[in-house]
Enzyme design. Structure first.
Site, PDB file in Angstrom:
ATOM      1  N   LYS C  66       0.857  -1.189   0.000  1.00 28.31           N
ATOM      2  CA  LYS C  66       0.000   0.000   0.000  1.00 28.31           C
ATOM      3  C   LYS C  66       0.890   1.235   0.000  1.00 28.31           C
ATOM      4  CE  LYS C  66      -3.792   2.069   2.697  1.00 28.31           C
ATOM      5  NZ  LYS C  66      -4.650   1.927   3.889  1.00 28.31           N
ATOM      6  N   SER C 141      -9.451   1.944   3.146  1.00 31.62           N
ATOM      7  CA  SER C 141      -8.654   2.718   2.214  1.00 31.62           C
ATOM      8  C   SER C 141      -7.620   1.884   1.451  1.00 31.62           C
ATOM      9  CB  SER C 141      -7.936   3.844   2.956  1.00 31.62           C
ATOM     10  OG  SER C 141      -7.115   3.326   3.969  1.00 31.62           O
ATOM     11  N   SER C 166      -9.520  -0.230   7.325  1.00 29.50           N
ATOM     12  CA  SER C 166      -9.029  -0.154   5.952  1.00 29.50           C
ATOM     13  C   SER C 166      -8.431  -1.415   5.394  1.00 29.50           C
ATOM     14  CB  SER C 166      -7.993   0.974   5.849  1.00 29.50           C
ATOM     15  OG  SER C 166      -8.636   2.194   6.112  1.00 29.50           O
TER      16      SER C 166
END
Lengths: 465, 93, 461
Positions: C66, C141, C166
């Site tokens: 990420k 996210s 997330s």
């Protein structure tokens, strides 16, 4: 200014002093805490606030800060967090400063200044921001700033007093005492690290004015003196002194406005989640208390007792740790420490001040200074000559023995004296008696440019007749 | 009640320039959100200690040891605002 | 093929890495074209890694990261224009550990800007699409990580991050496993901060075995993160039978707002566990409805301080310096330009929540409610090995549905994930069936440092 004038103005002063601690590495990272002054060569991702970095608390900061809190008679807080104080400024790495807001390390302490208790409200730990250079003018007129993060992350303790100080001079005395204590604790070195104060002053009829970020001791006194005059003039003209924050200008020794109360900052404190709680127990406090080094008050007492100094001498010498250490190195094994003390207290200090030097920066060493003492002691030179010699010695650092040898300054030997005496007696064909002998001795001393011990001359004159 | 002047004030503290449009929109949205936030005042937290960390964490330190740091060039690598080894920034007043 | 088998084959010489990665990056680029899941594909750096790859547990394994996690010399944007050009001078600890074990960093995945969002629609660069239906969101996210983990055929494990859900949300919406470890189990050093007391780096993968493999590499004390846990890391690889375990079902997680289809899917899985000898009992997490405002107040307060460092100096987005701008004007202009609307909202709200005059009733009160939530979990977890609940109240919504939501409605979607995140307890999202072709996730929530139990239970499903 006289004390009466201060009392009449109703002046009260409080100081918030930030002291840089002399740890090896910075407060939250392993960058060197001092050293290379080439800009931005002592930085890492932590102290420039690079995204992703995290603060790593230096244990030595806590130990040193605790020793200060204890030496200043504070109650030590046993459960503490670190907090984020948010504000935006070009010298900040993260636009928040890690400090202690809710849970300061120490509180309710005091420091004695000439026997008077100056109360310490609180002591806490925090990090120093970076150094700014205002390019193209002063802080008010510059076009932009250059920033050096070498200083960013240096550990600080902040020491806050109650408004117990009553004059600019007293404020300076307080700082002098404070510095002496900090140096004796081994947490601060005046040579390498800085001390800055925010000075809070109010007079009768006016609100509190803060002068921020004043470096050193002398500037604090100057800033406060200027503020006193400025505020008194305002009051005389019937104008109001309102709460405001000002900056000191070392160029003109003046202050100017930074911001008014209306634009006071809201720091939006939160606990810093990156740092665990700091929990101390009684054992921790005791450990630090019992291992505190000798503090100035104790050292003064010891100097008076062991070295037979008077109180004023002792206070002067102990007031500068480097000088006190210098003294003790000098008198190791020496039989007349009070003699050395008085020479340091008068002649040496006078010369250092004249050369605008501190003992730590000067070229004088205990060895070379004792050379001078020994030259006088052994009769090679007189004290009068010693007083002359010390001036050159302090400013050049050339060893006293070498100066004496080079300039032929030593006391004349007996045979040399005999020659001079012979000449003087020849030039002064008078009867030698108790009345005239002093005159004759004076002539011999003059002829040898002071390189004659009057007692020896008296002895030799008597022998020759 | 959240009004535009409050939004402008807080945005100022946070150093965010907002357009008039943004102020209008945010004021409307914040009114909703802050009323919702206000619900937590109804929870009885008398005698409850705050949990600044989710798990208990105490006394973790680093030894006072110097380690290698970035070179000047590395330190300045992510900015174009630099001169003579310094970071450049807007004027301080 | 599970990751450990892949590694075994690479070590045995059955898979040649140079050839594998040539094909792999072609696939990766195709994937990115279809689903917009990468902010950066790191082909050149990956091949450089191959030159000297340590023969560890992850030898040769593709790992996506990420874009909130710092990779030295490789752009780490946080999904934000503010850091579009940021190249960290250091690797995050998890990156160091992955590389040291032979894992190959193949790309940085899309995310909501700085983690601020629940659908990955707040990414400044690309908005990732759900591989199960490209008209639907991936969840956020860590949306990019969800996509890559789901859609890549080749062996791969995704590194993601959770603050309020997330990892769980995209895992559930995309149909993969997602482990959010105990707060502090994995070092946060090198993670771009959203909320420092809430952020946790975790793992997304196609199997429990893959999750176990990766967590065993990245977990453990790190001297660069003072909040990382000192407790020893257990052997996650040895799975044990779940027979005799007990799970608690919190009734508040099945209430109104949770779609019936989702509820039913989860209950079917609970039955499956029962059939394997797991006892089930009802428990109560009565603080559930208070968790949302408490979470947002804590998260926003912290993020408003964490994002303050981004101001057009030292790193990140910059504007030309001109003499007319004082520092306040300059900072305000840069930040207005670099942050998206959700970031601006949360920064302003977070600043408000800790302002003097408001700090007690918002920031401090939320921290106290957090204590009550932590105690709530302690109570509910007493006598059970884990809790089971739906991960999200619905399956992945469509983009047009999401765009109609107000910010507040957005926040309320996190109702099932914020509480375990606030408490810092570990939780594992497990795919548990489909509804109209869309994946449903259930979450197993455990006590602190009980990741092993979650993996055992997840493996039994």
């Amino acid at each position: 200014m006289v004390v009466d004038v201060y009392a009449e103005t109703g002046m009260i002063i409080g100081l918030e002093t930030h002291v840089q601690l002399n740890t090896k590495s910075k407060m939250f990272c392993s960058c060197p805490n001092s050293g290379d002054d080439v800009p931005n060569t002592r930085t890492c991702e932590v102290c420039i606030g690079a995204p992703g970095s995290k603060p790593l608390l230096n244990k030595a900061v806590i130990d040193k800060a605790m020793s200060v809190a204890i030496a200043l008679n504070c109650t030590v807080n046993k459960r503490m967090t670190f907090d984020r104080k948010s504000y935006f400024y070009p010298d900040m790495g993260k636009n928040y400063q890690i400090t202690q807001f809710d849970t300061p390390l120490g509180s309710d302490g005091y420091l004695l200044v000439n026997g008077k208790k100056v109360r310490i409200t609180r002591i806490h730990m925090e990090e120093d921001p970076a150094k700014l250079v205002h390019v193209g003018g002063s802080i008010v007129s510059s076009d932009y700033v250059d920033v050096d993060y070498n200083r960013s992350g240096t550990p600080l303790i902040e020491i806050v007093t109650e408004p117990d100080l009553r004059s600019p001079e007293e404020a300076r005395e307080y700082l002098r005492e404070l510095v002496s204590i900090l140096e004796h604790l081994g947490v601060f070195d005046s040579g390498d690290f800085t001390l800055k104060s925010d000075c809070n002053i109010s007079i009768k009829g006016g609100e509190r004015v803060e002068v921020k970020n004043v470096s050193g001791l002398k500037n604090v006194e100057l800033a406060l003196r200027y503020e006193l005059i400025r505020q008194r003039n305002l009051v005389k003209r019937g104008q109001i002194i309102s709460r405001e924050t000002r900056q000191f200008n070392p160029d003109g020794n003046t202050t100017h406005l930074l911001r008014t109360k209306e634009s006071e900052m809201d720091y939006g404190y939160i606990v810093d989640p990156d740092l665990p709680w700091l929990v101390l127990n009684d054992g921790d406090v005791k450990r630090v208390s019992v291992s505190l080094p000798e503090l100035p008050a104790g050292r003064v007492k010891r100097f008076i007792k062991d070295y037979k100094m008077n109180e004023e001498q002792a206070k002067t010498i102990v007031g500068d740790k480097a000088l006190a250490d210098f003294f003790e190195s000098c008198v190791k094994g020496y039989k007349k420490p009070d003699y050395v003390a008085s020479w340091i207290d008068t002649q040496l200090l006078k010369c250092l001040n004249f050369n605008k030097q501190s003992i730590r920066k000067s070229k004088v060493t205990p060895e070379s200074f004792m050379e001078l003492i020994n030259l006088m002691d052994s009769g090679v030179i007189t004290e009068r000559l010693g007083k002359e010699l010390i001036k050159e010695f302090v400013s050049t650092g050339v060893s006293p023995k070498a100066i004496v040898a080079k300039q032929g300054l030593g006391l004349k030997t007996d045979s040399e004296l005999a020659k001079v005496i012979k000449q003087v007696l020849k030039d002064n064909p008078i009867e030698v008696n108790d009345k005239s002998i002093n005159y004759l001795i004076g002539q011999v001393v003059r002829a040898t440019k002071g390189q004659a011990d009057p007692n020896k001359v008296r002895e030799l004159i008597k022998k020759s007749i | 009640m959240v009004d535009e002047s409050l939004v402008r004030k807080v945005a100022g503290i946070a150093r965010l320039s907002l357009s008039d449009e943004e102020v209008k929109t945010f004021t409307r949205q914040f009114d909703d959100i802050i009323s919702w936030f206000n619900e937590i005042s109804e929870i009885d937290t008398k005698g409850v200690e705050p949990s600044f960390h989710p798990l208990k964490t105490e006394n973790v330190f680093r030894d006072d040891v110097v380690k290698p740091c970035l070179t000047q060039e590395e330190s300045l690598v992510n900015t174009s605002h630099k001169e003579g080894g310094f970071f450049k920034g807007p004027r301080a007043v | 093929m599970i990751a450990s088998d892949f590694v075994r084959d690479v070590k045995a010489g059955k898979i040649k890495l140079e050839k594998f990665y040539s094909d792999f990056f072609n696939d990766l680029r195709k994937l990115d074209k279809s689903y917009d899941c990468f902010i950066n594909i790191c082909e050149e750096d990956a091949f450089k890694q191959l030159e000297n790859l340590p023969k560890g547990k992850l030898y040769g394994l593709p790992v996506s990261v990420k874009d909130a996690i710092c990779t030295k010399g490789i752009p780490t944007t946080g999904g934000s224009k503010m850091l579009e050009s940021y190249k960290p001078t250091f690797d995050a600890t998890v990156i160091k550990r992955i590389k040291a074990s032979g894992g190959v960093i193949v790309g940085k995945t899309c995310m909501d800007e700085f983690g601020l969002g629940g659908f990955s629609t707040n990414c400044a660069f690309k908005i990732p699409k759900n591989p199960n239906d490209v008209n639907r969101v991936t969840g956020g996210s860590s949306g990019g990580a969800g996509v890559v983990t789901r859609a890549l055929d080749s062996p791969h494990i995704g590194i993601a991050e959770s603050t309020g859900g997330s990892i769980t949300c995209p895992a559930a919406f995309c149909g993969v496993y997602g482990l959010t470890p105990t707060y502090g189990r994995v070092s946060r050093y090198g993670l771009l901060d959203y909320a420092s007391s809430l952020d946790k780096i975790g793992v997304m993968a196609k199997s429990v075995s893959d999750i176990s493999l990766m967590i065993s590499v990245i977990a453990g004390l790190d001297s660069n993160d003072l909040t990382s846990r000192p407790e020893p890391v257990p052997d996650y690889s040895k799975s044990v039978s779940v027979k005799g375990m007990t799970i608690g079902v919190p009734k508040e997680y099945f209430g109104e707002g949770v779609s019936k289809d989702v509820s039913d899917s989860v209950w079917r899985s609970i039955k499956k566990l029962e059939s394997q000898g797991v006892s089930v009992k009802e428990v109560s997490l009565k603080m559930t409805k208070h968790s949302l405002p408490a979470y947002y107040l804590v998260a926003m307060s912290e993020v408003s301080t964490n994002l303050a460092k981004l101001c057009g100096m030292r790193y990140g987005l910059e504007l030309p310096l001109n003499k007319d701008d004082g520092f306040n004007e300059y900072f305000s202009r840069v930040r207005a330009l670099g942050f998206g609307p959700e970031a601006k909202r949360r920064i302003i709200l977070g600043t408000y929540a800790r302002m003097s005059g408001y700090r007690s009733q918002y920031y401090l009160q939320a921290m106290k409610v957090r204590t009550l939530i932590i105690n709530d979990f302690k109570r509910a977890l007493k006598g059970v090995d884990a809790l089971v609940a739906p991960s999200m109240p619905v399956v992945a919504p469509r983009f047009d549905e999401v765009s109609k939501l107000t910010p507040l409605e957005n926040y309320k979607m996190d109702v099932l994930t914020v509480a375990p995140n606030l408490a810092g307890v570990p939780h594992l999202s497990v795919p548990c069936g489909e509804v109209r072709g869309l994946p449903v996730g259930l979450q197993l929530i455990g006590d602190y440092l009980e990741e092993k139990k979650l993996l055992d239970l997840g493996g039994a499903l």
